[in-house]
Design a protein around this motif. Structure first.
Motif, PDB file in Angstrom:
ATOM      1  N   VAL A   1       0.845  -1.209   0.000  1.00  0.00           N
ATOM      2  CA  VAL A   1       0.000   0.000   0.000  1.00  0.00           C
ATOM      3  C   VAL A   1       0.874   1.251   0.000  1.00  0.00           C
ATOM      4  O   VAL A   1       1.863   1.331   0.714  1.00  0.00           O
ATOM      5  CB  VAL A   1      -0.943   0.013   1.227  1.00  0.00           C
ATOM      6  CG1 VAL A   1      -1.360   1.426   1.600  1.00  0.00           C
ATOM      7  CG2 VAL A   1      -2.185  -0.796   0.944  1.00  0.00           C
ATOM      8  N   GLY A   2       0.477   2.209  -0.811  1.00  0.00           N
ATOM      9  CA  GLY A   2       1.213   3.468  -0.872  1.00  0.00           C
ATOM     10  C   GLY A   2       0.731   4.254  -2.066  1.00  0.00           C
ATOM     11  O   GLY A   2      -0.046   3.750  -2.868  1.00  0.00           O
ATOM     12  N   GLY A   3       1.206   5.456  -2.186  1.00  0.00           N
ATOM     13  CA  GLY A   3       0.813   6.269  -3.334  1.00  0.00           C
ATOM     14  C   GLY A   3       0.797   7.737  -2.993  1.00  0.00           C
ATOM     15  O   GLY A   3       1.381   8.171  -1.993  1.00  0.00           O
ATOM     16  N   LEU A   4       0.110   8.476  -3.836  1.00  0.00           N
ATOM     17  CA  LEU A   4       0.084   9.931  -3.728  1.00  0.00           C
ATOM     18  C   LEU A   4      -1.328  10.425  -3.408  1.00  0.00           C
ATOM     19  O   LEU A   4      -2.128  10.611  -4.330  1.00  0.00           O
ATOM     20  CB  LEU A   4       0.503  10.526  -5.064  1.00  0.00           C
ATOM     21  CG  LEU A   4       1.993  10.759  -5.299  1.00  0.00           C
ATOM     22  CD1 LEU A   4       2.243  11.103  -6.747  1.00  0.00           C
ATOM     23  CD2 LEU A   4       2.514  11.866  -4.401  1.00  0.00           C
ATOM     24  N   PRO A   5      -1.649  10.659  -2.147  1.00  0.00           N
ATOM     25  CA  PRO A   5      -2.986  11.171  -1.828  1.00  0.00           C
ATOM     26  C   PRO A   5      -3.163  12.610  -2.308  1.00  0.00           C
ATOM     27  O   PRO A   5      -4.276  13.091  -2.474  1.00  0.00           O
ATOM     28  CB  PRO A   5      -3.074  11.068  -0.304  1.00  0.00           C
ATOM     29  CG  PRO A   5      -1.687  10.890   0.182  1.00  0.00           C
ATOM     30  CD  PRO A   5      -0.814  10.473  -0.958  1.00  0.00           C
ATOM     31  N   SER A   6      -2.055  13.310  -2.528  1.00  0.00           N
ATOM     32  CA  SER A   6      -2.094  14.683  -3.058  1.00  0.00           C
ATOM     33  C   SER A   6      -0.789  14.890  -3.806  1.00  0.00           C
ATOM     34  O   SER A   6       0.124  14.090  -3.671  1.00  0.00           O
ATOM     35  CB  SER A   6      -2.165  15.692  -1.899  1.00  0.00           C
ATOM     36  OG  SER A   6      -1.056  15.492  -1.034  1.00  0.00           O
TER      37      SER A   6
END
Ligand code: NAP
Length: 273
Positions: A99-104
Motif C-alpha cells: 500500500v502506498g501512493g500519492l494522496p495529493s
C-alpha cells in the motif's frame, strides 16, 4: 556440494501471504504470482468492488483467498487484518507491504501540513502498524519474509512530491533496521523500488488529465509516456509482473541468504551505484 537434488522451482505451497493493496496494480500481480506458486492469500484494500473482482479472478485460478476491506491509514485496521488471516489460515509466512501512493501532489512550497500527514499515514504508518502486528506470527513461521514496496524516488527524488519520496526513503531505512533486528528469528526483510509501472492507476491518471486539459487521450498518453521514459535508459515503462516476479523469488527458499537489501526495478532510471 551435491547439486544432484537441487530444486530450481519455487515451492510456496501452503504458505500464507498477506498483500496490502492486493486488489489492483502491482499488488494484484503479486497476489497472482504468489497464488500461482501455492500461497494462500489475504489481501487488503478499501473498495469492495475492486476486492471482489480480484477474488473472482484469483479463485478462477484455484487460488485460496480472503479479503480484508479496510483502510490501512487507520490504526484499527492492521490488527483486524492479522486477526482475520490467523482465523482463516492459522499462520502468517509472508507480509507484502505494497500500500502506498500519492494522496495529493505538489511542490514543497504548495504542500500543506495535512498533505504531509496523509502521505505519512499512507506510505509509512500503513506499513509500520501491520508489520508490528504480524511479527509475533512471522516469528513462528519456517520461512518468514517481509517485502516492502518503495519507489525509485526514494533514492532519486524529483522536483515534485517530496511528501512521497521522503516516506519512500523511510521505507528503505526501516527495511534495513528490521532486517538487523529480525535476523535472530530468520525473518528476511527486503524492499523493491519500482520505476514507472503501467497500472490501472496510470491509465486513470491519463484519462483524467485528458479530460481536465481537453486534449485527446492518445496525445496525453504519448506525452506522459515520453516524460517518464526519456530519463529511463531502457526507454519504456515497467509491467506489474516485472515487480511481482522478484517478490516470488524473494519469498522462495532460494532467496534464504538475502536480507536488508533494496532492489531497483526501474529500467536503469536510478543513476547511483
Ligand atoms: N505504479 C508505479 O509506477 C509505482 C512506481 C513506484 C512505486 N510504486 C509503489 O507501488 C505500490 C503499488 O502501486 P500501484 O501503482 O500498483 O497502486 P494502485 O494501482 O493504486 O493500487 C494500490 C492498491 O492499494 C490499495 N490501497 C490504496 N490505499 C489504501 C489504503 N489506505 N488502505 C488499504 N488499501 C489501500 C488499493 O485499493 P483501494 O483503492 O480499493 O483501497 C489498491 O489495491 C505503492 O506503494 C506505490 O507507491 C508504484
Amino acid at each position: 556440494m551435491n547439486y544432484k537434488n537441487q530444486n530450481y522451482s519455487y515451492n510456496l505451497k501452503g504458505r500464507t501471504a498477506i498483500i496490502t493493496g492486493g486488489s489492483s496494480g502491482i499488488g494484484f500481480a503479486i497476489a497472482r504470482i504468489l497464488g500461482f506458486y501455492g500461497c494462500n492469500l489475504s489481501i487488503v484494500g478499501r473498495e469492495p468492488k475492486k476486492l471482489n473482482l480480484s477474488k473472482k479472478k484469483l479463485k478462477s485460478l484455484n487460488i485460496k483467498i480472503i479479503l480484508n476491506n479496510c483502510d490501512l491509514t487507520l490504526p484499527e485496521s492492521a490488527p483486524k487484518v492479522i486477526e482475520s488471516t490467523i482465523q482463516e489460515y492459522k499462520k502468517i509466512d509472508i507480509l507484502i507491504n505494497n500500500v502506498g501512493g500519492l494522496p495529493s501532489s505538489g511542490s514543497f512550497l504548495d504542500l500543506t501540513d495535512e498533505d504531509w500527514i496523509q502521505s505519512f499515514q499512507l506510505n509509512l504508518m500503513s506499513n509500520i502498524r501491520i508489520t508490528k502486528a504480524a511479527i509475533p506470527y512471522l516469528q513462528k513461521s519456517k520461512a518468514p519474509r517481509i517485502i516492502n514496496i518503495s519507489s525509485f524516488v526514494a533514492k532519486q527524488p524529483g522536483n515534485f512530491n517530496p511528501h512521497y519520496s521522503v516516506f519512500k526513503a523511510g521505507i528503505l531505512n526501516l527495511t534495513k533496521h528490521l532486517s538487523n533486528i529480525l535476523a535472530i528469528d530468520k525473518i528476511l526483510v527486503n524492499s523493491i523500488s519500482p520505476g514507472n509501472i503501467v497500472t490501472e492507476n496510470w491509465n486513470d491518471y491519463i484519462t483524467k488529465k485528458s479530460e481536465v486539459e481537453r486534449i485527446a487521450r492518445i496525445q496525453i498518453e504519448k506525452q506522459e509516456n515520453k516524460r517518464v521514459t526519456e530519463p529511463t535508459p531502457l526507454k519504456r515503462m515497467g509491467k506489474p509482473i516485472e515487480i511481482a516476479s522478484l517478490v516470488a523469488f524473494l519469498s522462495s527458499d532460494q532467496a534464504a541468504f538475502i536480507t536488508g537489501e533494496n532492489f531497483n526495478i526501474d529500467g536503469g532510471r536510478v543513476k547511483t551505484i
